[in-house]
Write a protein that holds these residues in place. Structure first.
Motif, PDB file in Angstrom:
ATOM      1  N   ALA A  92       0.995  -1.007   0.212  1.00 49.36           N
ATOM      2  CA  ALA A  92       0.175  -0.314  -0.274  1.00 49.36           C
ATOM      3  C   ALA A  92       0.891   0.847   0.014  1.00 49.36           C
ATOM      4  CB  ALA A  92      -0.655   0.092   1.179  1.00 49.36           C
ATOM      5  N   GLY A  93       0.406   2.037  -0.614  1.00 45.16           N
ATOM      6  CA  GLY A  93       1.032   3.568  -0.795  1.00 45.16           C
ATOM      7  C   GLY A  93       2.242   3.677  -1.924  1.00 45.16           C
ATOM      8  N   GLY A  94       2.104   2.564  -2.641  1.00 41.72           N
ATOM      9  CA  GLY A  94       3.620   2.269  -3.969  1.00 41.72           C
ATOM     10  C   GLY A  94       4.398   1.706  -3.057  1.00 41.72           C
ATOM     11  N   THR A 177      22.183   7.229   0.358  1.00 41.91           N
ATOM     12  CA  THR A 177      23.651   7.923   1.366  1.00 41.91           C
ATOM     13  C   THR A 177      23.702   9.742   1.457  1.00 41.91           C
ATOM     14  OG1 THR A 177      24.624   9.321  -1.387  1.00 41.91           O
ATOM     15  CG2 THR A 177      25.316   6.819  -0.861  1.00 41.91           C
ATOM     16  N   GLY A 178      21.700   9.866   0.911  1.00 41.04           N
ATOM     17  CA  GLY A 178      21.305  11.684   1.504  1.00 41.04           C
ATOM     18  C   GLY A 178      21.651  12.884   0.230  1.00 41.04           C
ATOM     19  N   THR A 179      22.950  12.208  -1.034  1.00 39.46           N
ATOM     20  CA  THR A 179      22.640  13.168  -2.257  1.00 39.46           C
ATOM     21  C   THR A 179      21.806  12.404  -3.365  1.00 39.46           C
ATOM     22  OG1 THR A 179      24.990  13.747  -1.426  1.00 39.46           O
ATOM     23  CG2 THR A 179      24.240  13.572  -3.764  1.00 39.46           C
ATOM     24  N   ALA A 180      20.848  13.287  -3.650  1.00 38.08           N
ATOM     25  CA  ALA A 180      20.336  12.785  -5.054  1.00 38.08           C
ATOM     26  C   ALA A 180      19.269  10.920  -4.830  1.00 38.08           C
ATOM     27  CB  ALA A 180      21.232  12.391  -6.365  1.00 38.08           C
ATOM     28  N   ASP A 181      19.010  11.314  -3.592  1.00 33.56           N
ATOM     29  CA  ASP A 181      18.319   9.828  -2.927  1.00 33.56           C
ATOM     30  C   ASP A 181      17.161   9.492  -3.693  1.00 33.56           C
ATOM     31  OD1 ASP A 181      20.022   9.191  -0.736  1.00 33.56           O
ATOM     32  OD2 ASP A 181      18.526  10.009   0.607  1.00 33.56           O
ATOM     33  N   LEU A 182      16.216  10.206  -4.084  1.00 33.40           N
ATOM     34  CA  LEU A 182      15.075   9.780  -5.454  1.00 33.40           C
ATOM     35  C   LEU A 182      15.685   9.737  -6.767  1.00 33.40           C
ATOM     36  CD1 LEU A 182      12.613  13.116  -4.930  1.00 33.40           C
ATOM     37  CD2 LEU A 182      12.644  10.472  -3.433  1.00 33.40           C
ATOM     38  N   GLU A 183      16.881  10.131  -6.952  1.00 31.64           N
ATOM     39  CA  GLU A 183      17.238   9.928  -8.025  1.00 31.64           C
ATOM     40  C   GLU A 183      18.191   8.247  -8.342  1.00 31.64           C
ATOM     41  OE1 GLU A 183      20.987  12.040 -10.299  1.00 31.64           O
ATOM     42  OE2 GLU A 183      18.415  14.191 -10.350  1.00 31.64           O
ATOM     43  N   TRP A 188      16.710   2.940  -8.595  1.00 32.00           N
ATOM     44  CA  TRP A 188      16.988   0.805  -8.523  1.00 32.00           C
ATOM     45  C   TRP A 188      16.078  -0.264  -8.642  1.00 32.00           C
ATOM     46  CZ3 TRP A 188      14.861  -2.435  -5.357  1.00 32.00           C
ATOM     47  CH2 TRP A 188      15.899  -3.247  -3.895  1.00 32.00           C
ATOM     48  N   PHE A 189      15.038   1.312  -8.573  1.00 36.79           N
ATOM     49  CA  PHE A 189      14.181   0.257  -9.748  1.00 36.79           C
ATOM     50  C   PHE A 189      14.081  -0.314 -10.969  1.00 36.79           C
ATOM     51  CE2 PHE A 189      10.683   0.597 -12.438  1.00 36.79           C
ATOM     52  CZ  PHE A 189       9.193   0.088 -11.435  1.00 36.79           C
ATOM     53  N   ALA A 211       7.348   6.340 -10.705  1.00 34.35           N
ATOM     54  CA  ALA A 211       7.528   7.396  -9.849  1.00 34.35           C
ATOM     55  C   ALA A 211       6.768   6.656  -8.141  1.00 34.35           C
ATOM     56  CB  ALA A 211       6.441   7.828 -10.469  1.00 34.35           C
ATOM     57  N   GLY A 212       5.889   6.314  -8.335  1.00 32.74           N
ATOM     58  CA  GLY A 212       5.380   5.659  -7.434  1.00 32.74           C
ATOM     59  C   GLY A 212       6.514   5.204  -6.302  1.00 32.74           C
ATOM     60  N   PHE A 213       7.226   3.936  -6.974  1.00 36.80           N
ATOM     61  CA  PHE A 213       8.439   3.165  -6.589  1.00 36.80           C
ATOM     62  C   PHE A 213       9.053   4.529  -5.204  1.00 36.80           C
ATOM     63  CE2 PHE A 213      12.257   1.707  -5.977  1.00 36.80           C
ATOM     64  CZ  PHE A 213      11.790   0.063  -4.832  1.00 36.80           C
ATOM     65  N   ARG A 214       9.871   5.333  -6.394  1.00 36.54           N
ATOM     66  CA  ARG A 214      11.001   6.748  -6.172  1.00 36.54           C
ATOM     67  C   ARG A 214       9.924   7.508  -4.288  1.00 36.54           C
ATOM     68  NH1 ARG A 214       9.841  10.996  -9.902  1.00 36.54           N
ATOM     69  NH2 ARG A 214       8.840  11.457  -8.598  1.00 36.54           N
ATOM     70  N   ASN A 215       8.569   7.618  -5.463  1.00 29.85           N
ATOM     71  CA  ASN A 215       8.120   8.150  -3.504  1.00 29.85           C
ATOM     72  C   ASN A 215       7.712   7.987  -2.369  1.00 29.85           C
ATOM     73  OD1 ASN A 215       8.110  10.346  -5.546  1.00 29.85           O
ATOM     74  ND2 ASN A 215       6.045  10.668  -6.717  1.00 29.85           N
ATOM     75  N   TYR A 216       7.881   6.387  -2.636  1.00 34.01           N
ATOM     76  CA  TYR A 216       7.109   5.599  -1.552  1.00 34.01           C
ATOM     77  C   TYR A 216       8.200   5.056  -0.828  1.00 34.01           C
ATOM     78  CZ  TYR A 216       6.238   1.863   1.409  1.00 34.01           C
ATOM     79  OH  TYR A 216       5.301   1.715   3.266  1.00 34.01           O
ATOM     80  N   TYR A 217       9.290   5.275  -1.068  1.00 35.80           N
ATOM     81  CA  TYR A 217      10.322   4.627  -0.310  1.00 35.80           C
ATOM     82  C   TYR A 217      11.408   6.094   0.020  1.00 35.80           C
ATOM     83  CZ  TYR A 217       9.465  -0.012  -1.280  1.00 35.80           C
ATOM     84  OH  TYR A 217       8.502  -1.671  -1.000  1.00 35.80           O
TER      85      TYR A 217
END
Length: 283
Positions: A92-94, A177-183, A188-189, A211-217
């Motif tokens: 749930a949530g992505g 690492t705290g740098t470009a984590d969403l990227e 990873w996806f 996008a859902g995977f990236r935003n959730y995690y």
């Protein structure tokens, strides 16, 4: 169906056809009615926490409660501190169940290394659910875990601490690492999810997206967004509330509560959160 009817009529005309063939043909023509799904029932625990449960799982729940209690007792007999890992497992949530399950295992191993595998046992619900619970709802599972957590006396006497997973635990798993984590999560996806046949259907039907995977995690991966974990937080609070008022426990013997690897503040022990799967059946 016309072929079956003809076969049945030929069988009636032939004295040489065994009775079993006739009976089998009749069963094919008149199959037994499908078993009706059981109506959900309200079941409550020693802490008076109630869930709307499918009664078909009651035997499986009872058996697994007994099995897990023995597992805990065996580890307690080795002198270990006993903890419970609260972690989002639902997609749930992505998220993705297989990712969450693997992350839960990695977190349990991390906690074991942090405290010492010889001295601590962290119960991971992702590893100790019953195979007989396949298809069960969140409420069915929470009715089971609540009984395990509260113990026979309703004081959580089988446990020493709760570990609620948070963003730091997920970041460790994904090696952020705290740098470009969403990227990094998008990469990873692409590397581990998009080409994995286990996720093919979920990606095809749109229930799992990059996008859902990236935003959730990257933004929400935490017990703060889990139905079951909300209930587990309230269970910990109720147990500690009862311990504070019990002569043989008191404030000094509350269950320790950690969130995201850190102890919660004193007020956190007394603060409830919104319910997740808790609730009586509505007739």
């Amino acid at each position: 169906m016309n072929g079956l009817v003809k076969a049945y009529r030929r069988a009636q005309r032939s004295a040489a056809v065994p009775a079993l063939v006739l009976a089998g043909t009749i069963l094919l023509l008149n199959p037994a009615p499908a078993r009706a799904a059981s109506s959900p029932v309200t079941l409550c625990t020693a802490l008076d926490i109630c869930y709307c449960v499918n009664p078909d799982y009651r035997d499986a729940i009872t058996a697994n409660v007994a099995r897990v209690r023995k597992l805990i007792a065996d580890n307690r007999a080795q002198g270990k501190a006993i903890g419970y890992l609260s972690v989002p497992l639902s997609p749930a949530g992505g998220g993705a169940y297989l990712v969450n399950s693997d992350m839960a295992k990695a977190t349990a191993e991390h906690v074991g290394k942090r405290f010492g595998a010889r001295t601590v046992y962290l119960l991971n619900p992702g590893e100790e659910g019953s195979a007989a619970m396949q298809g069960a709802s969140g409420a069915d599972y929470m009715y089971m875990w609540t009984q395990i957590l509260e113990g026979e006396r309703g004081l959580g006497e089988d446990f020493d601490f709760f570990y609620f997973s948070g963003p730091t635990d997920f970041a460790r798993y994904f090696e952020l690492t705290g740098t470009a984590d969403l990227e990094r999560l998008e990469a990873w996806f692409d590397d581990k999810i998009a080409t994995n046949p286990k996720y093919k259907d979920a990606i095809a039907n749109g229930s799992l997206t990059k996008a859902g995977f990236r935003n959730y995690y990257g933004l929400r991966a935490s017990v703060a967004f889990s139905y079951g974990s909300h209930d587990e937080w309230n269970i910990a609070r109720l147990i500690n509330d009862r311990r504070r008022g019990a002569a043989d426990f008191g404030i000094a013997n509350q269950l320790a509560v950690l969130f995201d690897g850190q102890p919660v503040s004193p007020g956190g022990y007394e603060t409830p959160t919104a319910s997740g799967d808790v609730g009586r059946c509505i007739k």
